[in-house]
Design a protein around this motif. Structure first.
Motif, PDB file in Angstrom:
ATOM      1  N   ALA A 162       0.825  -1.182   0.177  1.00 10.31           N
ATOM      2  CA  ALA A 162      -0.203  -0.048   0.288  1.00 10.31           C
ATOM      3  C   ALA A 162       0.846   1.130  -0.015  1.00 10.31           C
ATOM      4  O   ALA A 162       0.405   2.123  -0.703  1.00 10.31           O
ATOM      5  N   ALA A 163       2.000   1.232   0.704  1.00 12.96           N
ATOM      6  CA  ALA A 163       2.805   2.429   0.878  1.00 12.96           C
ATOM      7  C   ALA A 163       3.414   2.739  -0.436  1.00 12.96           C
ATOM      8  O   ALA A 163       3.437   3.634  -0.993  1.00 12.96           O
ATOM      9  N   ALA A 164       3.829   1.613  -1.164  1.00 14.34           N
ATOM     10  CA  ALA A 164       4.498   1.737  -2.709  1.00 14.34           C
ATOM     11  C   ALA A 164       3.286   2.415  -3.553  1.00 14.34           C
ATOM     12  O   ALA A 164       3.851   3.243  -4.371  1.00 14.34           O
ATOM     13  N   PHE A 165       2.187   1.891  -3.591  1.00 14.60           N
ATOM     14  CA  PHE A 165       1.003   2.489  -4.597  1.00 14.60           C
ATOM     15  C   PHE A 165       0.571   3.749  -3.920  1.00 14.60           C
ATOM     16  O   PHE A 165       0.352   4.454  -5.123  1.00 14.60           O
ATOM     17  N   VAL A 166       0.705   4.100  -2.893  1.00 18.94           N
ATOM     18  CA  VAL A 166       0.417   5.596  -2.358  1.00 18.94           C
ATOM     19  C   VAL A 166       1.676   6.548  -3.201  1.00 18.94           C
ATOM     20  O   VAL A 166       1.098   7.453  -3.979  1.00 18.94           O
ATOM     21  N   GLY A 167       2.807   6.169  -2.928  1.00 14.90           N
ATOM     22  CA  GLY A 167       3.849   6.803  -3.797  1.00 14.90           C
ATOM     23  C   GLY A 167       3.693   6.939  -5.344  1.00 14.90           C
ATOM     24  O   GLY A 167       3.876   8.012  -6.043  1.00 14.90           O
ATOM     25  N   ILE A 168       3.522   5.907  -6.026  1.00 19.51           N
ATOM     26  CA  ILE A 168       3.291   5.755  -7.229  1.00 19.51           C
ATOM     27  C   ILE A 168       2.026   6.600  -7.814  1.00 19.51           C
ATOM     28  O   ILE A 168       1.983   7.463  -8.574  1.00 19.51           O
ATOM     29  N   MET A 169       0.929   6.440  -7.029  1.00 14.98           N
ATOM     30  CA  MET A 169      -0.308   7.436  -7.348  1.00 14.98           C
ATOM     31  C   MET A 169       0.056   8.869  -7.178  1.00 14.98           C
ATOM     32  O   MET A 169      -0.426   9.563  -7.993  1.00 14.98           O
ATOM     33  N   MET A 170       0.939   9.028  -6.343  1.00 14.31           N
ATOM     34  CA  MET A 170       1.231  10.476  -6.183  1.00 14.31           C
ATOM     35  C   MET A 170       2.131  11.225  -7.585  1.00 14.31           C
ATOM     36  O   MET A 170       1.769  12.320  -7.860  1.00 14.31           O
ATOM     37  N   VAL A 171       2.864  10.454  -7.794  1.00 15.38           N
ATOM     38  CA  VAL A 171       3.783  10.564  -9.023  1.00 15.38           C
ATOM     39  C   VAL A 171       2.781  10.725 -10.347  1.00 15.38           C
ATOM     40  O   VAL A 171       2.905  11.898 -11.029  1.00 15.38           O
ATOM     41  N   VAL A 172       1.965   9.949 -10.469  1.00 16.21           N
ATOM     42  CA  VAL A 172       1.153   9.940 -11.520  1.00 16.21           C
ATOM     43  C   VAL A 172       0.245  11.042 -11.386  1.00 16.21           C
ATOM     44  O   VAL A 172      -0.134  11.962 -12.576  1.00 16.21           O
ATOM     45  N   ALA A 173      -0.304  11.294 -10.279  1.00  9.76           N
ATOM     46  CA  ALA A 173      -1.281  12.671 -10.140  1.00  9.76           C
ATOM     47  C   ALA A 173      -0.657  14.038 -10.429  1.00  9.76           C
ATOM     48  O   ALA A 173      -1.340  14.733 -10.896  1.00  9.76           O
ATOM     49  N   VAL A 174       0.518  13.702 -10.041  1.00  2.71           N
ATOM     50  CA  VAL A 174       1.464  15.239 -10.043  1.00  2.71           C
ATOM     51  C   VAL A 174       1.884  15.547 -11.639  1.00  2.71           C
ATOM     52  O   VAL A 174       1.659  16.578 -12.127  1.00  2.71           O
ATOM     53  N   LEU A 175       2.249  14.330 -12.094  1.00  2.00           N
ATOM     54  CA  LEU A 175       2.746  14.551 -13.570  1.00  2.00           C
ATOM     55  C   LEU A 175       1.480  14.794 -14.634  1.00  2.00           C
ATOM     56  O   LEU A 175       1.645  15.515 -15.618  1.00  2.00           O
TER      57      LEU A 175
END
Lengths: 428, 281
Positions: A324-337
C-alpha cells in the motif's frame, strides 16, 4: 489532524459514491483472481476432497478395519503409503495429512473397557488446522465402528471378550471383579459361552486403570509443508488480483487529484490554512486506507472461499502495508505529472501496464523466463507479489520478507517525495 | 484590508500582471473590471496565495502575506470554476470546507446552516450537488467560500453562465454582505454588475491598473459628457454636452423636434475611452 482526517474521509466518501472507481478497485480484482485462479488449476485437492495418506504398520484385522473406515470418510480421498512416503507427501503438498495405525494398534483394540486405548497417529501440516480437526473427529467416529462390530456378535467378538475377561481378572490386587462380571454379561450378549478360566494379564494392561478407558486415542503430530510451490491456483491468482485492485485504486486516486486541480477544489483547499503537505497527506491517507481495504477484502474472500491461507498472517499484514505504501507513492507521481484526467489515465496505464507485465501481474513470476524475472526486479509489482506470496505459500521467514517489503516501502517513500516536490513546483 | 504593492507576474514572454498596486479598504465591495485575459484572475490568485508574484508584495489585514496559513484564515475564495464536489451533498460540501478552516461542533453546524441560508439551499441540503442547476451550484460555490465567516471574500466572476434570476440572487447576497460590513473583491467583465454593487472599481487591462475610483467618479473623469441625440425634421443629430437642456433648446430653435434622448456615459464608455476598445473585445 482533524483536517487531515476530514480530507481522507472526504476522499473515501467520494470513492464510495463513484461506481466506476469502486468497480475497478474491489470487483474487477476479485473477478480477475477467480478467473486466473480457475485457469491456473483452482483448488489443490481434486474434487474438493482432502487427500490423505494411510499407513497400516500393524497389519491386523483391526488396523485394516480402521484404514477401510478412513477410506469411507466423506470428503476424504485415501492412498496407502509407508510412513516415510506419507510424511513426504505432506511435506511436498501432495497430501493434507497422514493417518497411521502403528504397531500394537490391533492388540490395543482387542481390549475392552480397560487398559491403554489403541493409538492412531495423525500427521498434518500446522497450517491446515481445519482439516486436522475434521479428520480427528472422523477418526474418533471410525473407531466406534469397531465397537459396533463387536456388539454384532460372532466368534471373533467372543474371542475378544474372552481375552478381555482374562486380562481384567489378572489386574493388580486380585483383578477387577466388577469388570469381569460386566464382561461376562457382554459375552452373553454377543452370543458366546460364559468364562471358564482367567489368563495372566499383559504388562501394558496392568499399567492402566479401568476407570479411564477410552475407545481410541488420536495423537496429532505436525509435519511442516516444505513445498515452495502454491498449493492451489488461487494462491497465485489472489496476489495478482490484489495487485490489479491496487492499480485500479491508485489510478482512481490519481485521477481524483487531477480532477481536483481541474475543477478548482484544489485551489480552494490551497486557500485554506492547510499546507500543501496537508493536502497531499490527506489524499495519501485515503488512498492508503482504500488500498488496505482492497487487500483485506480480497484476502478474506480468498481465505474463506478458496482456502488461500497465509502461512503467516503477520507477514501478510507486513506485505500488505508495504505494498500500500508503494502504491500511494506511485499514485502521487502519476497524479502530479498528469495535467488532465485524460493524460492521467494514459500515463497511469503507460506506467502500470509495463510494471505489471514484467512484475508478474499478468503471468505468474515462477512461470516467467529468467530474463523477464530479472527485468521484473525493476518493477514494484514483482516485489509486491513476492511479498504477498512469501507470506502465503513461499514459506518466507522474516529475513526473506525484509527485501521485498523494504523495496516497496522505499519505492513508496521515494515516489511520495518526488511527487510532493513536483506538486510544490507545479502549484507554485 | 488588502494591499497589493507593485505585483508582477509573467508566463514566459507574456506579462500577465505588470506593476499592479491596489489598496482595498475594509468593508467595501471592490470591483476588478476588465476583459477576459486582462489579468484579473492572476491578480486574485496572487492576492490569495495561489500564485507567487515574480515581484511585489501582498498584505492582508496588516497581518502579512497569504503564504502564511494563519493569514489565509481571513480569506474566503470562490474561484471562477465551480470548486465543489459534485458527488457530495450541499451540506457535506459545506461541512468539509468548514472543517478545513478548523471549525467543529456547534460552531460548524451554525456556520453551515448560515451558509446554506445564504445560498438559499436549505431545502436541498441533502441533495448531491450534481443534481443542482447552474445557478444553485454557483450559489453553493459562494457559500463554500463564506462558510468559515471570512473577513475578506474574493469572488472571481461569480455570475458567469447563470440565468438572470440567479444572477440577481447572487448580486443581492453580495449587497447583503456589504451591509454586514464584509470586504468583498469582485472580478467581472459585466460592467452593469460592477456599477450596481461596487463601491469602487479598478479598471484593468494588459495586467495594468488603468483607473481606480468610485463608479460615479470614473464616469465623470473618463466617461466624457452625456450624449444628446435629437431627431428633428432635418434628421437625427448627436451632441456631447454638459448642458443638455440648453443644447436641446438651441437645436429645437426653428425646427420641429420629433424625438430626443440623453445617454449618460457608463463604465463601458469609460473602458473604451481608457483603452480604445470595448470590454467585450
Amino acid at each position: 489532524m482533524q483536517a487531515l482526517l476530514a480530507l481522507a474521509g472526504k476522499d473515501l466518501m467520494l470513492l464510495r459514491r463513484n461506481r466506476g472507481h469502486l468497480f475497478f478497485t474491489f470487483v474487477w480484482p476479485l473477478v480477475a483472481a477467480l478467473f486466473f485462479g480457475t485457469v491456473f488449476g483452482g483448488g489443490g485437492d481434486d474434487n474438493g476432497k482432502i487427500t490423505v495418506r494411510v499407513v497400516d504398520e500393524d497389519q491386523t484385522p483391526a488396523s485394516a478395519q480402521l484404514i477401510a473406515a478412513v477410506g469411507r470418510m466423506e470428503g476424504v480421498e485415501t492412498t496407502p503409503a509407508t510412513r516415510e512416503a506419507g510424511l513426504d507427501a505432506v511435506r511436498h503438498s501432495k497430501a493434507a495429512a497422514v493417518v497411521i495405525a502403528p504397531k500394537g494398534y490391533g492388540d490395543a483394540a482387542e481390549r475392552l473397557f480397560y487398559g491403554a486405548p489403541p493409538e492412531i497417529e495423525l500427521w498434518v501440516d500446522p497450517s491446515r488446522k481445519a482439516e486436522a480437526a475434521m479428520l480427528e473427529g472422523q477418526l474418533m467416529g471410525a473407531s466406534m465402528e469397531r465397537m459396533q462390530t463387536l456388539f454384532q456378535g460372532g466368534d471373533a467378538a467372543a474371542k475378544q471378550v474372552d481375552r478381555a475377561i482374562a486380562d481384567a481378572a489378572g489386574l493388580p490386587d486380585g483383578g477387577d471383579a466388577t469388570l469381569v462380571k460386566f464382561l461376562g454379561e457382554v459375552k452373553t450378549f454377543v452370543g458366546g459361552r460364559p468364562p471358564a478360566s482367567a489368563a495372566p494379564a499383559p504388562a501394558e494392561a496392568g499399567a492402566a486403570k479401568s476407570g479411564g478407558w477410552e475407545p481410541v486415542s488420536v495423537h496429532r503430530h505436525e509435519v511442516q509443508d516444505e513445498t515452495r510451490g502454491p498449493r492451489s491456483g488461487f494462491e497465485v491468482a489472489f496476489p495478482q488480483g490484489v495487485l490489479w485492485g491496487m492499480l485500479g485504486c491508485a489510478l482512481g486516486f490519481a485521477l481524483s487529484l487531477v480532477t481536483e486541480r481541474s475543477r478548482g477544489t484544489l485551489a480552494r483547499l490551497r486557500t485554506s490554512p492547510l499546507t500543501r503537505t496537508h493536502v497531499l497527506a490527506g489524499k495519501a491517507l485515503a488512498c492508503f486506507v482504500a488500498l488496505l481495504g482492497v487487500q483485506a477484502l480480497l484476502f478474506t474472500i480468498g481465505a474463506v472461499a478458496f482456502r488461500v491461507i497465509p502461512s503467516s498472517v503477520p507477514m501478510l499484514v507486513a506485505g500488505c502495508v508495504s505494498l500500500a505504501a508503494a502504491f500511494v507513492g506511485i499514485m502521487m507521481v502519476v497524479a502530479v505529472l498528469a495535467r488532465s484526467e485524460q493524460s492521467a489515465g494514459g500515463l497511469a496505464w503507460a506506467v502500470f501496464l509495463p510494471l505489471s507485465m514484467v512484475g508478474g501481474g499478468m503471468v505468474p513470476l515462477f512461470a516467467m523466463p529468467a530474463w523477464m524475472q530479472a527485468a521484473g526486479n525493476f518493477s514494484p509489482v514483482k516485489w509486491g507479489i513476492l511479498a504477498l506470496e512469501g507470506a502465503i505459500w513461499r514459506g518466507f521467514t522474516w529475513a526473506d520478507m525484509t527485501l521485498p517489503c523494504g523495496i516497496l516501502v522505499a519505492v513508496g517513500v521515494l515516489c511520495f517525495s518526488v511527487g510532493a516536490r513536483l506538486f510544490a513546483r507545479t502549484e507554485a | 484590508m488588502l494591499t497589493l504593492s507593485h505585483l508582477r507576474k509573467t508566463y514566459g514572454a507574456h506579462v500577465a500582471v505588470d506593476d499592479l498596486s491596489l489598496h482595498i479598504r475594509a468593508g467595501e465591495v471592490f470591483g476588478l473590471l476588465g476583459p477576459n485575459g486582462a489579468g484579473k484572475s492572476t491578480t486574485v490568485s496572487m492576492a490569495v496565495g495561489l500564485l507567487s508574484p515574480d515581484a511585489g508584495t501582498v498584505d492582508i489585514g496588516g497581518q502579512g502575506a497569504p503564504t502564511q496559513p494563519e493569514v489565509r484564515r481571513l480569506l474566503g475564495v470562490a474561484p471562477q470554476s465551480l470548486a465543489i464536489y459534485e458527488d457530495l451533498s450541499a451540506e457535506e460540501n459545506l461541512r468539509f470546507f468548514a472543517r478545513m478552516f478548523g471549525l467543529s461542533g456547534a460552531a460548524l453546524r451554525t456556520r453551515v446552516d448560515a451558509a446554506l441560508a445564504l445560498a438559499d439551499l436549505q431545502d436541498r441540503r441533502k441533495d448531491a450537488a450534481s443534481t443542482f442547476s447552474g445557478g444553485m451550484k454557483r450559489r453553493l460555490n459562494i457559500a463554500a467560500a463564506m462558510v468559515h465567516d471570512p473577513k475578506l471574500l474574493l469572488l472571481d466572476e461569480p455570475t458567469v453562465g447563470v440565468d438572470p434570476q440567479s444572477r440577481n440572487a447572487i448580486l443581492e447576497r453580495i449587497e447583503a454582505m456589504r451591509a454586514e460590513g464584509r470586504t468583498v473583491i469582485y472580478t467581472t467583465h459585466y460592467m452593469e454588475e460592477a456599477a450596481r454593487i461596487c463601491d469602487r472599481v479598478a479598471i484593468i487591462d494588459h495586467g495594468k491598473v488603468l483607473a481606480v475610483d468610485t463608479v460615479a467618479n470614473l464616469i465623470a473623469a473618463h466617461g466624457g459628457d452625456p450624449l444628446l441625440t435629437v431627431t428633428t425634421s432635418d434628421g437625427p443629430e448627436q451632441i456631447r454636452t454638459r448642458d443638455p437642456v440648453g443644447d436641446l433648446a438651441r437645436v429645437a430653435a426653428g425646427r420641429t423636434v420629433l424625438d430626443f434622448r440623453l445617454d449618460r456615459a457608463d463604465l463601458e464608455q469609460v473602458f473604451l475611452n481608457l483603452t480604445g476598445r470595448t470590454l467585450r473585445d
